[in-house]
Design a protein around this motif. Structure first.
Motif, mmCIF file in Angstrom:
data_model
loop_
_atom_site.group_PDB
_atom_site.id
_atom_site.type_symbol
_atom_site.label_atom_id
_atom_site.label_comp_id
_atom_site.label_asym_id
_atom_site.label_seq_id
_atom_site.Cartn_x
_atom_site.Cartn_y
_atom_site.Cartn_z
ATOM 1 N N ALA A 30 48.386 27.929 27.744
ATOM 2 C CA ALA A 30 49.193 27.448 28.875
ATOM 3 C C ALA A 30 49.527 28.570 29.857
ATOM 4 C CB ALA A 30 50.476 26.803 28.359
ATOM 5 N N TYR A 31 49.775 29.754 29.330
ATOM 6 C CA TYR A 31 50.125 30.894 30.188
ATOM 7 C C TYR A 31 49.016 31.152 31.202
ATOM 8 C CZ TYR A 31 51.502 35.714 31.416
ATOM 9 O OH TYR A 31 51.863 36.871 32.085
ATOM 10 N N ASP A 32 47.778 31.229 30.730
ATOM 11 C CA ASP A 32 46.650 31.481 31.632
ATOM 12 C C ASP A 32 46.405 30.298 32.562
ATOM 13 O OD1 ASP A 32 46.141 34.017 30.578
ATOM 14 O OD2 ASP A 32 44.857 33.199 28.984
ATOM 15 N N SER A 33 46.655 29.096 32.079
ATOM 16 C CA SER A 33 46.419 27.911 32.920
ATOM 17 C C SER A 33 47.387 27.839 34.094
ATOM 18 C CB SER A 33 46.519 26.640 32.075
ATOM 19 O OG SER A 33 47.871 26.354 31.719
ATOM 20 N N VAL A 34 48.599 28.362 33.901
ATOM 21 C CA VAL A 34 49.567 28.401 35.003
ATOM 22 C C VAL A 34 49.012 29.246 36.151
ATOM 23 C CG1 VAL A 34 51.840 29.272 35.715
ATOM 24 C CG2 VAL A 34 51.604 27.990 33.578
ATOM 25 N N ILE A 35 48.454 30.393 35.814
ATOM 26 C CA ILE A 35 47.885 31.289 36.818
ATOM 27 C C ILE A 35 46.666 30.649 37.474
ATOM 28 C CG2 ILE A 35 46.830 33.555 37.200
ATOM 29 C CD1 ILE A 35 48.504 34.580 34.823
ATOM 30 N N ALA A 36 45.797 30.067 36.662
ATOM 31 C CA ALA A 36 44.585 29.446 37.188
ATOM 32 C C ALA A 36 44.918 28.281 38.123
ATOM 33 C CB ALA A 36 43.704 28.967 36.038
ATOM 34 N N SER A 37 45.909 27.470 37.752
ATOM 35 C CA SER A 37 46.299 26.316 38.574
ATOM 36 C C SER A 37 46.870 26.763 39.921
ATOM 37 C CB SER A 37 47.326 25.464 37.829
ATOM 38 O OG SER A 37 46.786 24.932 36.645
ATOM 39 N N ALA A 38 47.651 27.830 39.898
ATOM 40 C CA ALA A 38 48.238 28.342 41.140
ATOM 41 C C ALA A 38 47.153 28.878 42.075
ATOM 42 C CB ALA A 38 49.252 29.435 40.824
ATOM 43 N N GLU A 39 46.194 29.573 41.500
ATOM 44 C CA GLU A 39 45.080 30.099 42.306
ATOM 45 C C GLU A 39 44.273 28.955 42.912
ATOM 46 O OE1 GLU A 39 44.040 34.410 40.315
ATOM 47 O OE2 GLU A 39 43.218 32.592 39.377
ATOM 48 N N ALA A 40 44.059 27.905 42.128
ATOM 49 C CA ALA A 40 43.318 26.740 42.621
ATOM 50 C C ALA A 40 44.071 26.036 43.749
ATOM 51 C CB ALA A 40 43.068 25.762 41.468
ATOM 52 N N ALA A 41 45.414 26.149 43.703
ATOM 53 C CA ALA A 41 46.243 25.530 44.754
ATOM 54 C C ALA A 41 46.349 26.398 45.999
ATOM 55 C CB ALA A 41 47.635 25.245 44.203
ATOM 56 N N GLY A 42 45.755 27.595 45.946
ATOM 57 C CA GLY A 42 45.734 28.457 47.126
ATOM 58 C C GLY A 42 46.827 29.499 47.177
ATOM 59 N N LEU A 43 47.617 29.635 46.101
ATOM 60 C CA LEU A 43 48.657 30.658 46.081
ATOM 61 C C LEU A 43 48.048 32.027 45.800
ATOM 62 C CD1 LEU A 43 51.660 29.085 44.115
ATOM 63 C CD2 LEU A 43 51.496 29.514 46.568
ATOM 64 N N GLU A 44 48.577 33.049 46.464
ATOM 65 C CA GLU A 44 48.125 34.417 46.214
ATOM 66 C C GLU A 44 48.941 35.003 45.071
ATOM 67 O OE1 GLU A 44 47.340 37.151 49.483
ATOM 68 O OE2 GLU A 44 47.592 35.499 50.905
ATOM 69 N N VAL A 45 48.362 35.005 43.889
ATOM 70 C CA VAL A 45 49.089 35.512 42.732
ATOM 71 C C VAL A 45 48.869 37.008 42.543
ATOM 72 C CG1 VAL A 45 49.070 33.284 41.566
ATOM 73 C CG2 VAL A 45 47.210 34.909 41.149
ATOM 74 N N THR A 46 47.886 37.564 43.232
ATOM 75 C CA THR A 46 47.676 39.011 43.243
ATOM 76 C C THR A 46 47.597 39.465 44.695
ATOM 77 O OG1 THR A 46 45.264 38.765 43.141
ATOM 78 C CG2 THR A 46 46.437 39.025 41.054
ATOM 79 N N ALA A 47 48.300 40.525 45.008
ATOM 80 C CA ALA A 47 48.301 41.024 46.390
ATOM 81 C C ALA A 47 48.676 42.499 46.385
ATOM 82 C CB ALA A 47 49.284 40.234 47.247
ATOM 83 N N SER A 48 48.005 43.281 47.233
ATOM 84 C CA SER A 48 48.324 44.699 47.353
ATOM 85 C C SER A 48 49.598 44.865 48.161
ATOM 86 C CB SER A 48 47.170 45.454 48.022
ATOM 87 O OG SER A 48 46.870 44.885 49.288
ATOM 88 N N PHE A 49 50.247 46.026 48.016
ATOM 89 C CA PHE A 49 51.539 46.260 48.664
ATOM 90 C C PHE A 49 51.442 46.107 50.185
ATOM 91 C CE2 PHE A 49 54.282 49.333 50.906
ATOM 92 C CZ PHE A 49 55.514 48.776 50.599
ATOM 93 N N SER A 50 52.429 45.439 50.755
ATOM 94 C CA SER A 50 52.508 45.242 52.206
ATOM 95 C C SER A 50 53.904 45.606 52.689
ATOM 96 C CB SER A 50 52.189 43.786 52.571
ATOM 97 O OG SER A 50 52.487 43.532 53.940
#
Length: 384
Positions: free
Chosen positions: A220-240
């Motif tokens: 479930a932990y990995d699926s949460v990340i995968a689902s968010a990425e599929a929905a277009g959320l940026e779950v990884t991002a470099s410092f801004s």
């Protein structure tokens, strides 16, 4: 004003307020006003600022908040009267300017009486019951938790908060601040336990991912990340830096409200020292606590998961940090202890917004800017 600041000395012959609030009470009031519990939705907002550093944004907000708090505390020492900006501005600029600006802020504080009631249901009661229900395998408790997140539950929980706090304030500032002090001590103990659990989770002694999967299902932990990425959320991002500067508004939303402590300056003993140490100290200490907890949340739950969870999880519960902290602890007793600080702080932040409007309206009345009955003060409780 009585130079000896004796407990029964009237602040102004016409006000009826007495100096009964100590420096530590100013600090605890400021701490509650800052509302560490707001970190729940600060983290939820973080995902919409790709590359933002929550910790750096908070440090910038601390600098600004300390400067503003110092300014207000010094003004309170010059005008040691209850009434906040109205007193400062009406004496230094004009009564019209003071009234207009304080009237605006008073309306917003009154609005937040109800809003903080909603926050209490959504971000304190709901995640606490959800964590208990999930860990005990009791669907009825989980359903109750979700009900407190519904319009009816928000109304009931908020109404309860408002009525209890109203009764507490009517009984006098002395009693309110005494209960606030007790609650703050309990919250401090709970917060220290919470930080300890988060450190253990961040260091790997406690396994959040494993505990989460045991409740939500294998993988479930990995699926949460995968689902968010599929929905277009940026779950990884470099410092801004630009996104960090934009995010500053969120911690500032909490830290800068410390200025409302000047609303009761006429009731504070040794106001020159109490306001400065209480307000500025609260900004620095609670701001640092925000930074520590933000870092620990990212480290304990995983930065990608923390961002992705805003898109939802397989659990039948709102994806809030108090729930995740309870899951990391993996123990119902720890859950009860760690929930205490969220409940207490979000309870008393609701109480903090009663003070500014009541004291400001009192000051308006004394200066003839509002009906005289707004200046009535209970002789029994010394409360407006």
């Amino acid at each position: 004003m009585n130079k000896n600041n004796s407990p029964g000395a009237f602040t102004r012959a016409s006000s009826g307020l007495v100096r009964q609030i100590k420096a530590r009470d100013v600090f605890w009031f400021s701490w509650q006003t800052i509302a560490l519990g707001y970190i729940v939705f600060l983290v939820l907002a973080w995902v919409y600022y790709p590359g933002a550093s929550m910790e750096l944004a908070t440090l910038l907000a601390i600098v600004g908040g300390a400067a503003i708090a110092t300014c207000y505390a010094l003004l309170a020492s010059v005008y040691p009267r209850s009434g906040a900006e109205y007193v400062f501005l009406s004496r230094s600029l004009s009564p019209a300017v003071g009234f207009a600006l304080s009237f605006n802020f008073a309306l917003w504080q009154i609005f937040y009486v109800g809003l903080n009631g909603a926050f209490f249901s959504l971000f304190a009661v709901q995640p606490t019951l959800a964590a208990i229900g999930l860990q005990t395998g009791n669907p009825t408790i989980v359903a109750t938790a979700n009900w407190f997140g519904s319009p009816s539950g928000i109304f009931v929980g908020g109404a309860f908060l408002v009525l209890v706090l109203l009764a507490l304030h009517i009984s006098g500032a002395g009693r309110y601040f005494r209960w606030q002090r007790i609650g703050s001590y309990l919250a401090m103990g709970s917060l220290l336990v919470t930080i300890g659990v988060l450190i253990l989770a961040a260091s790997g002694v406690l396994d959040f991912e494993s505990n989460f999967n045991s409740l939500a299902g294998s993988g479930a932990y990995d699926s949460v990340i995968a689902s968010a990425e599929a929905a277009g959320l940026e779950v990884t991002a470099s410092f801004s830096l630009s996104e960090t500067l934009k995010f500053v508004v969120w911690p500032a939303f909490s830290l800068w409200f410390v200025i409302t402590a000047v609303s009761f300056s006429g009731e504070v003993k040794n106001v020159q020292r109490s306001q400065l140490t209480g307000m500025v100290g609260a900004v620095i200490i609670m701001g640092a606590t925000f930074v520590v907890m933000m870092f620990l949340f990212r480290s304990a739950f995983g930065e990608e998961f923390l961002r992705a969870a805003s898109n939802g999880t397989p659990l039948d519960a709102a994806p809030l940090t108090p729930l995740f902290t309870a899951i990391a602890g993996g123990n119902i007793v720890l859950t009860l202890i760690m929930s205490l600080w969220v409940v207490v702080i979000l309870f008393f932040v609701g109480g903090s917004v009663f003070v500014y409007p009541s004291r400001t309206m009192l000051a308006w009345s004394l200066d003839g800017m509002a009906p005289s009955w707004l200046g009535n003060v209970s002789k029994k409780f010394s409360s407006p």
